[in-house]
Design a protein around this motif. Structure first.
Motif, PDB file in Angstrom:
ATOM      1  N   SER A   2      -7.751  16.659  72.820  1.00  0.00           N
ATOM      2  CA  SER A   2      -8.126  17.918  73.451  1.00  0.00           C
ATOM      3  C   SER A   2      -7.551  19.108  72.680  1.00  0.00           C
ATOM      4  CB  SER A   2      -7.616  17.950  74.883  1.00  0.00           C
ATOM      5  OG  SER A   2      -6.219  17.741  74.845  1.00  0.00           O
ATOM      6  N   ASN A   3      -6.639  18.817  71.722  1.00  0.00           N
ATOM      7  CA  ASN A   3      -6.093  19.956  70.977  1.00  0.00           C
ATOM      8  C   ASN A   3      -7.037  20.466  69.885  1.00  0.00           C
ATOM      9  OD1 ASN A   3      -5.786  17.777  69.366  1.00  0.00           O
ATOM     10  ND2 ASN A   3      -3.681  18.228  68.738  1.00  0.00           N
ATOM     11  N   LEU A   4      -8.178  19.788  69.663  1.00  0.00           N
ATOM     12  CA  LEU A   4      -9.140  20.312  68.676  1.00  0.00           C
ATOM     13  C   LEU A   4      -9.595  21.711  69.108  1.00  0.00           C
ATOM     14  CD1 LEU A   4     -11.648  17.415  67.807  1.00  0.00           C
ATOM     15  CD2 LEU A   4      -9.809  18.324  66.394  1.00  0.00           C
ATOM     16  N   VAL A   5      -9.516  22.660  68.201  1.00  0.00           N
ATOM     17  CA  VAL A   5      -9.893  24.037  68.550  1.00  0.00           C
ATOM     18  C   VAL A   5     -11.346  24.078  69.024  1.00  0.00           C
ATOM     19  CG1 VAL A   5      -9.973  26.431  67.742  1.00  0.00           C
ATOM     20  CG2 VAL A   5      -8.269  24.875  66.795  1.00  0.00           C
ATOM     21  N   SER A   6     -12.199  23.267  68.369  1.00  0.00           N
ATOM     22  CA  SER A   6     -13.619  23.279  68.751  1.00  0.00           C
ATOM     23  C   SER A   6     -13.834  22.741  70.163  1.00  0.00           C
ATOM     24  CB  SER A   6     -14.449  22.477  67.748  1.00  0.00           C
ATOM     25  OG  SER A   6     -13.875  21.218  67.501  1.00  0.00           O
ATOM     26  N   SER A   7     -12.871  21.985  70.704  1.00  0.00           N
ATOM     27  CA  SER A   7     -13.042  21.450  72.060  1.00  0.00           C
ATOM     28  C   SER A   7     -12.703  22.464  73.140  1.00  0.00           C
ATOM     29  CB  SER A   7     -12.153  20.212  72.271  1.00  0.00           C
ATOM     30  OG  SER A   7     -12.466  19.228  71.344  1.00  0.00           O
ATOM     31  N   TRP A   8     -11.685  23.295  72.932  1.00  0.00           N
ATOM     32  CA  TRP A   8     -11.257  24.183  74.033  1.00  0.00           C
ATOM     33  C   TRP A   8     -11.591  25.665  73.828  1.00  0.00           C
ATOM     34  CZ3 TRP A   8      -8.187  27.743  71.853  1.00  0.00           C
ATOM     35  CH2 TRP A   8      -7.363  27.378  70.783  1.00  0.00           C
ATOM     36  N   SER A   9     -11.907  26.061  72.570  1.00  0.00           N
ATOM     37  CA  SER A   9     -11.968  27.503  72.316  1.00  0.00           C
ATOM     38  C   SER A   9     -13.140  28.202  73.010  1.00  0.00           C
ATOM     39  CB  SER A   9     -11.999  27.778  70.812  1.00  0.00           C
ATOM     40  OG  SER A   9     -13.101  27.140  70.223  1.00  0.00           O
ATOM     41  N   LYS A  10     -14.210  27.427  73.336  1.00  0.00           N
ATOM     42  CA  LYS A  10     -15.367  28.049  74.016  1.00  0.00           C
ATOM     43  C   LYS A  10     -14.968  28.594  75.378  1.00  0.00           C
ATOM     44  CE  LYS A  10     -18.565  24.655  72.206  1.00  0.00           C
ATOM     45  NZ  LYS A  10     -17.572  23.573  72.069  1.00  0.00           N
ATOM     46  N   ASN A  11     -13.932  27.982  75.959  1.00  0.00           N
ATOM     47  CA  ASN A  11     -13.571  28.341  77.340  1.00  0.00           C
ATOM     48  C   ASN A  11     -12.468  29.394  77.432  1.00  0.00           C
ATOM     49  OD1 ASN A  11     -15.315  26.234  78.005  1.00  0.00           O
ATOM     50  ND2 ASN A  11     -13.651  24.745  77.735  1.00  0.00           N
ATOM     51  N   VAL A  12     -12.038  29.943  76.308  1.00  0.00           N
ATOM     52  CA  VAL A  12     -10.940  30.917  76.420  1.00  0.00           C
ATOM     53  C   VAL A  12     -11.417  32.334  76.106  1.00  0.00           C
ATOM     54  CG1 VAL A  12      -9.153  29.187  75.875  1.00  0.00           C
ATOM     55  CG2 VAL A  12     -10.069  30.630  74.044  1.00  0.00           C
ATOM     56  N   GLN A  13     -10.836  33.302  76.831  1.00  0.00           N
ATOM     57  CA  GLN A  13     -11.174  34.718  76.648  1.00  0.00           C
ATOM     58  C   GLN A  13     -10.159  35.395  75.733  1.00  0.00           C
ATOM     59  OE1 GLN A  13     -13.890  35.934  78.332  1.00  0.00           O
ATOM     60  NE2 GLN A  13     -14.146  33.843  79.122  1.00  0.00           N
ATOM     61  N   ALA A  14      -8.984  34.788  75.635  1.00  0.00           N
ATOM     62  CA  ALA A  14      -7.911  35.395  74.830  1.00  0.00           C
ATOM     63  C   ALA A  14      -7.304  34.313  73.952  1.00  0.00           C
ATOM     64  CB  ALA A  14      -6.848  35.972  75.755  1.00  0.00           C
ATOM     65  N   VAL A  15      -6.674  34.735  72.867  1.00  0.00           N
ATOM     66  CA  VAL A  15      -6.063  33.785  71.942  1.00  0.00           C
ATOM     67  C   VAL A  15      -4.794  33.202  72.579  1.00  0.00           C
ATOM     68  CG1 VAL A  15      -4.938  33.561  69.686  1.00  0.00           C
ATOM     69  CG2 VAL A  15      -6.952  35.026  69.940  1.00  0.00           C
ATOM     70  N   PRO A  16      -4.692  31.875  72.681  1.00  0.00           N
ATOM     71  CA  PRO A  16      -3.461  31.287  73.217  1.00  0.00           C
ATOM     72  C   PRO A  16      -2.256  31.678  72.350  1.00  0.00           C
ATOM     73  CG  PRO A  16      -5.178  29.629  72.982  1.00  0.00           C
ATOM     74  CD  PRO A  16      -5.689  30.872  72.316  1.00  0.00           C
ATOM     75  N   GLU A  17      -1.119  31.802  73.003  1.00  0.00           N
ATOM     76  CA  GLU A  17       0.076  32.314  72.331  1.00  0.00           C
ATOM     77  C   GLU A  17       0.443  31.552  71.052  1.00  0.00           C
ATOM     78  OE1 GLU A  17       4.308  33.749  74.079  1.00  0.00           O
ATOM     79  OE2 GLU A  17       2.537  33.665  75.359  1.00  0.00           O
ATOM     80  N   SER A  18       0.267  30.225  71.105  1.00  0.00           N
ATOM     81  CA  SER A  18       0.715  29.430  69.955  1.00  0.00           C
ATOM     82  C   SER A  18      -0.143  29.679  68.703  1.00  0.00           C
ATOM     83  CB  SER A  18       0.701  27.945  70.302  1.00  0.00           C
ATOM     84  OG  SER A  18      -0.596  27.564  70.667  1.00  0.00           O
ATOM     85  N   TYR A  19      -1.268  30.370  68.871  1.00  0.00           N
ATOM     86  CA  TYR A  19      -2.123  30.682  67.721  1.00  0.00           C
ATOM     87  C   TYR A  19      -1.895  32.097  67.185  1.00  0.00           C
ATOM     88  CZ  TYR A  19      -4.478  26.265  68.151  1.00  0.00           C
ATOM     89  OH  TYR A  19      -4.722  24.921  68.155  1.00  0.00           O
ATOM     90  N   ILE A  20      -1.134  32.898  67.950  1.00  0.00           N
ATOM     91  CA  ILE A  20      -0.911  34.286  67.509  1.00  0.00           C
ATOM     92  C   ILE A  20       0.151  34.301  66.414  1.00  0.00           C
ATOM     93  CG2 ILE A  20      -0.162  36.591  68.232  1.00  0.00           C
ATOM     94  CD1 ILE A  20      -1.289  36.001  70.999  1.00  0.00           C
ATOM     95  N   LEU A  21      -0.201  34.928  65.305  1.00  0.00           N
ATOM     96  CA  LEU A  21       0.716  34.959  64.152  1.00  0.00           C
ATOM     97  C   LEU A  21       1.782  36.021  64.353  1.00  0.00           C
ATOM     98  CD1 LEU A  21      -2.055  34.760  61.440  1.00  0.00           C
ATOM     99  CD2 LEU A  21      -0.172  33.120  61.623  1.00  0.00           C
ATOM    100  N   PRO A  22       2.954  35.844  63.710  1.00  0.00           N
ATOM    101  CA  PRO A  22       3.927  36.939  63.694  1.00  0.00           C
ATOM    102  C   PRO A  22       3.261  38.149  63.044  1.00  0.00           C
ATOM    103  CG  PRO A  22       4.725  35.020  62.434  1.00  0.00           C
ATOM    104  CD  PRO A  22       3.369  34.669  62.944  1.00  0.00           C
TER     105      PRO A  22
END
Ligand SMILES: O=C(O)CCC(=O)C(=O)O
Ligand SMILES: [Fe+2]
Length: 341
Positions: A2-22
């Motif tokens: 389920s951690n595949l980006v293509s599996s969950w990214s369709k359902n998110v409106q905002a970037v999950p914290e762990s993907y936000i770069l410094p």
């Protein structure tokens, strides 16, 4: 899985914290200009009077940018379209069907994974991409058996595609030999023993200013041959990031770290990254041609002289890759600096 980006990214409106770069690593909102100076080399001219000029253009591009594009390269457009659409079909399959191929075992010759460059321990800056990775050393027909059975024709088309790309890489490396004054066939055996075919899939992202599809890095092998349709690739040139324009059915050719060493620094491995966009999934079909693990990588004798002394220490390809896998997370995006004399 389920951690595949293509599996969950369709359902998110905002970037999950762990993907936000410094902040210092984010691509940000300021538009990056396309670089119009990266040469496009017409390989149809190689057989005729244009050969010398083609070689010189490749050499200069490899020094100034570390990349160039090639057209009229002999790989049929239908084959390129076929490979691209089958890879798209693979990523469009339901998550359960892709799950069979998902693995975190780096020793596998074929696997689907996400975030190679972001170990679980690091809580920030994961890459916004999933990757399908095929590794082979020639000849390797049996490896094809581990590739997807679906979509139908995947094995056949990708197998033919990989073989054609390998042939193109040999032609290009012979031209590079000419340009460097190295004997023809120098790259014919151990130095091009391995081939990796990597399919990067970057799903649309709600806020591309905060993330990267692929963080800044150099490629570790000998030569990259990349096929793309949509924009997303950038290189670091002259102190700034610039965009690379996708040309339909061209291959983007990149000099890799181990070729920089062999050329004694004459050819440069480009620092590059991939950005995302909000509307379309982008794919890149990337072929890496590299040495056998045991090969010793060092400046070729023909490029070294009293006035042009060796700039790099010798190292086995395997040991280089180990250093690279650590150094790729650093600001240089490669281990080249560690080998400088
Ligand atoms: O997707 C791209 O354009 C770049 C991918 C890349 O740099 C890589 O796979 O090494
Ligand atoms: Fe790369």
């Amino acid at each position: 899985m389920s951690n595949l980006v293509s599996s969950w990214s369709k359902n998110v409106q905002a970037v999950p914290e762990s993907y936000i770069l410094p902040e210092e690593k984010r691509p940000g909102d300021i538009p990056v200009p396309l670089c119009k100076d990266i040469p496009v080399v017409d390989l149809a001219r190689v057989e005729g009077l244009g050969r010398y000029e083609v070689v010189q253009t490749m050499m200069k591009a490899s020094q100034d940018f570390g990349i160039f594009q090639v057209i009229n390269h002999g790989i049929p457009e239908e084959l390129m379209n076929g490979a691209m659409s089958l890879c798209k079909e693979f990523f469009d399959m339901p998550a359960e069907e892709k799950a069979v191929y998902y693995s975190e075992d780096k020793t596998k010759s074929f696997r689907l994974y996400t975030n190679q460059f972001s170990p679980k321990a690091s809580k920030v800056g994961s890459s916004w991409r999933d990757t399908l990775h095929h590794y082979s050393s020639h000849p390797s027909e049996e490896k094809i058996q581990s590739w997807p059975e679906k979509p139908a024709r995947y094995r056949e088309v990708v197998g033919t595609y990989a073989a054609e790309v390998k042939k193109l890489s040999s032609r290009l490396l012979d031209l590079i030999c000419e340009g460097l004054g190295i004997e023809l066939g120098y790259f014919g055996d151990e130095l091009t023993k391995t081939q990796q075919f990597v399919v990067n899939h970057y799903p649309p992202c709600p806020d591309p200013s905060l993330v990267l599809g692929a963080g800044g890095h150099k490629d570790s092998q000998i030569l990259t041959l990349l096929q793309q349709e949509a924009y997303g690739l950038q290189i670091f040139n002259d102190g700034k990031w610039v965009g690379v324009e996708p040309i339909p059915h061209a291959f983007l050719i990149g000099i890799n770290d181990q070729l920089e060493i062999i050329s004694n620094g004459k050819l440069k491995s480009a620092l590059h990254r991939a950005v995302t966009n909000t509307s379309t999934a982008r794919m890149s079909l990337v072929n890496f041609i590299g040495p056998s693990p045991e090969s010793i990588i060092e400046p070729a004798k023909a490029v070294v002289s009293e006035s042009n002394p060796k700039l790099f220490k010798p190292i086995s390809s395997k040991d280089y890759f180990e250093l690279y896998m650590v150094a790729v997370h650093g600001p240089q995006g490669s281990a080249l600096e560690l080998l400088k004399l």
